[in-house]
Scaffold this active site. Structure first.
Site, PDB file in Angstrom:
ATOM      1  N   ASP A  32      18.297   5.298   7.921  1.00 28.94           N
ATOM      2  CA  ASP A  32      17.106   5.950   7.376  1.00 28.94           C
ATOM      3  C   ASP A  32      16.960   7.314   8.025  1.00 28.94           C
ATOM      4  O   ASP A  32      17.289   7.480   9.208  1.00 28.94           O
ATOM      5  CB  ASP A  32      15.859   5.089   7.619  1.00 28.94           C
ATOM      6  N   GLU A 166       6.953  -8.038  -2.996  1.00 27.09           N
ATOM      7  CA  GLU A 166       6.440  -7.927  -1.632  1.00 27.09           C
ATOM      8  C   GLU A 166       5.579  -9.154  -1.356  1.00 27.09           C
ATOM      9  O   GLU A 166       4.867  -9.635  -2.230  1.00 27.09           O
ATOM     10  CB  GLU A 166       5.627  -6.638  -1.473  1.00 27.09           C
ATOM     11  N   LYS A 233      16.022  -3.643 -15.374  1.00 26.97           N
ATOM     12  CA  LYS A 233      14.968  -3.513 -14.357  1.00 26.97           C
ATOM     13  C   LYS A 233      13.678  -2.972 -14.983  1.00 26.97           C
ATOM     14  O   LYS A 233      12.586  -3.507 -14.766  1.00 26.97           O
ATOM     15  CB  LYS A 233      15.459  -2.600 -13.231  1.00 26.97           C
ATOM     16  N   LEU A 279      -0.435 -14.521 -15.660  1.00 28.17           N
ATOM     17  CA  LEU A 279      -1.493 -14.616 -16.679  1.00 28.17           C
ATOM     18  C   LEU A 279      -2.873 -14.694 -16.036  1.00 28.17           C
ATOM     19  O   LEU A 279      -3.824 -15.056 -16.720  1.00 28.17           O
ATOM     20  CB  LEU A 279      -1.277 -15.850 -17.556  1.00 28.17           C
ATOM     21  N   CYS A 289       5.557  -0.394  -7.946  1.00 24.61           N
ATOM     22  CA  CYS A 289       6.571  -0.477  -9.002  1.00 24.61           C
ATOM     23  C   CYS A 289       6.042  -0.398 -10.432  1.00 24.61           C
ATOM     24  O   CYS A 289       6.530   0.414 -11.220  1.00 24.61           O
ATOM     25  CB  CYS A 289       7.375  -1.750  -8.836  1.00 24.61           C
ATOM     26  N   ARG A 356       0.301   1.317  -2.044  1.00 23.31           N
ATOM     27  CA  ARG A 356       0.702   2.219  -3.128  1.00 23.31           C
ATOM     28  C   ARG A 356       0.095   1.753  -4.449  1.00 23.31           C
ATOM     29  O   ARG A 356       0.242   0.591  -4.826  1.00 23.31           O
ATOM     30  CB  ARG A 356       2.239   2.290  -3.212  1.00 23.31           C
TER      31      ARG A 356
END
Ligand SMILES: NC(=O)c1ccc[n+]([C@@H]2O[C@H](COP(=O)([O-])OP(=O)(O)OC[C@H]3O[C@@H](n4cnc5c(N)ncnc54)[C@H](O)[C@@H]3O)[C@@H](O)[C@H]2O)c1
Length: 479
Positions: A32, A166, A233, A279, A289, A356
């Protein structure tokens, strides 16, 4: 056969991917550019809140081996497989920002020599066509450093989108519903099959705390073209976002006609063509995402002159759903200026500290604009909120009870497990007005009313006329 692997990017996806591959026996280096993250990972600290990740990192080091670097060169040169797992955040236009991906692909090329065949795997979520872009950028990196060897340096590009959620990232990575791999040549596909063999065959012992779900014997591996893998995706995330949006639309109609949305969702979710997951009516999806991926797919469609009305509607429905909370507060309190509102939960969903695109932030912004005072408690995301959104004037509290004290209303934003067991009567007692807006339908309306609350959920129009009070919906969801 253990393989030598580099993972570029140690965010939610990179660090989990690296830890899982090392747990399966591969030798992994995670790289990183963020020196702070690498320093913490080297000290054995997890840089994200993810259940069982610290334990998995220890086990990964003992099995295949995992280390952390800020320099890509040496690790990439030694590796047979190099994953790119950097962020692809949205630009203002909705397009994915590919600058991190471009830098990672170029430096991967710059690190390559003719010593071996390598596979560059794109794990970041990227627009259709990015596989070709990665290939071109790796070539550019090679040309910059070893132009003379350009023809002898062999590599393949694969697209291997990530579907982890997550909060259950380790389980999702070790026991996935499927592995998707796109590539344009056989050598690349064979290397990917070799890499994932222990996962496909489920030939490893489960790590502590992350048991293998009953019935999983083999994981299907979908092999396809680069473009189709990239599309899979986006299509998966767009569908899930739309499914939650659909549940919310129906819940809003339920409120008008007097139907109980959680029961409606149970009723439709039992249909095997529909399925019970994703649901649960609530204040809408969030996270890193769904919003960015639906926007990016919409943008891609527009580049081809195709207007996807369904995708656009998904985004609009979700944005409106977040503000349902404000409307419900206005119905109960009339004036929000000067009122104290308590938020229970900030993270976009339980078991993560990720903020986020969290609905909590939009709700907080709007309430503050309207002159309300805000208090909040979240079991893990408060320090992230303080750090990332110092502009939001929120009084952070030590407990749900502190949030409730002298508040005019409570809003349940994130359905953390510990909130399920709250002593509602005690909370109601310490409030100025016992108003509870349950943004996730976590509580039983009857229990909340018995505790003294003026309760409102999502798609739950009011007192029932027959039978028991509705219990929280089993139609769970987490993105
Ligand atoms: N978070 C999720 O739940 C999830 C799930 C599926 C797919 N994805 C996708 O996976 C990708 C990564 O997501 P994330 O949530 O892990 O992102 P993240 O922002 O948490 O982490 C990205 C990391 O990449 C590092 N980085 C950026 N440029 C780099 C470079 N050139 N070299 C080395 N490191 C670099 C950053 O410092 C950061 O640590 C995104 O495309 C995302 O859409 C995320």
């Amino acid at each position: 056969m253990p393989m030598r692997v580099t993972v570029i990017g140690t965010g939610y996806v990179g660090v989990v991917t690296g830890a899982c591959l090392a747990y399966l026996g591969h030798r992994v280096t995670c790289v990183d550019t963020d020196e702070g993250k690498i320093a913490r990972l080297r000290r054995g600290e997890s840089t994200i809140y993810e259940p069982f990740l610290p334990e998995l990192l220890v086990a990964a080091a003992a099995r295949g081996g995992i280390d952390f670097e800020t320099e890509l060169g040496a690790a990439a040169a030694e590796s047979e497989v190099i994953f790119i797992a950097v962020g692809t955040p949205p630009l203002a236009t909705g397009e994915a920002n590919l600058s991190f991906l471009e830098a990672a692909a170029r430096s991967t090329g710059a690190a390559m020599d003719a010593g071996r065949f390598r596979v560059v795997v794109n794990k970041s979520t990227v627009p259709v066509g990015s596989g070709n872009l990665v290939e071109a950028l790796v070539r550019e990196g090679i040309d910059e450093v070893r132009p003379a060897e350009r023809r002898r340096i062999r590599f393949g590009v694969a697209s291997n989108p990530e579907f982890l959620r997550e909060g259950s990232a380790i389980s999702d990575s070790l026991y996935p519903d499927r592995i998707v791999t796109g590539a344009s040549d056989r050598e690349t596909l064979v290397a990917m099959q070799e890499l994932y063999r222990p996962l496909v065959e489920q030939s490893f012992d489960p790590p502590p705390g992350v048991p293998r779900p009953a019935g999983i014997k083999r994981v299907p591996m979908v092999t396809t073209t680069l473009t189709s893998a990239e599309m899979i995706k986006y299509a998966a995330n767009a569908f899930l976002a739309m499914k939650i949006g659909f549940a919310n639309e129906i819940a809003n109609i339920c409120e008008h006609v007097g139907a109980e949305a959680p029961e409606v969702m149970t009723g439709i979710g039992l249909d095997s063509r529909i399925g019970a997951k994703f649901l649960a009516p609530g204040i809408g999806w969030g996270g890193s995402c769904f919003g960015k991926d639906v926007s990016a797919l919409l943008h891609t469609a527009q580049e081809y002159n195709y207007d996807s009305r369904l995708l656009r509607a998904s985004l609009e429905v979700n944005a409106a759903q977040r503000l349902m909370v404000i409307q419900k507060l206005q119905e109960k309190l009339f004036i929000l200026k000067g009122r104290t509102i308590g938020l229970l939960g900030l993270a976009f969903k339980p078991d993560t500290d990720d903020l986020r695109d969290a609905p909590s932030l939009h709700i907080a912004e709007r309430l503050l604009q309207m002159g309300a005072r805000l208090k909040a408690y979240d079991p893990v995301a408060m320090s992230a909120c303080r750090e990332q959104r110092p502009d939001l004037k929120i009084r952070f509290c030590e407990s749900a009870r502190d949030v409730a004290a002298e508040a005019d209303a409570l809003v349940l934003v994130t359905e953390w497990r510990e909130f399920r067991d709250l002593d509602l009567a005690d909370l109601a007692r310490v409030m100025t007005r016992p108003v509870l807006v349950d943004g996730r339908n976590l509580f039983s309306p009857a229990a909340a009313a018995a505790a003294g609350f003026d309760y409102t959920g999502i798609g739950r129009p009011g007192p029932r006329t027959a039978g028991q009070a509705a219990e929280p919906s089993p139609a769970g969801q987490s993105s």
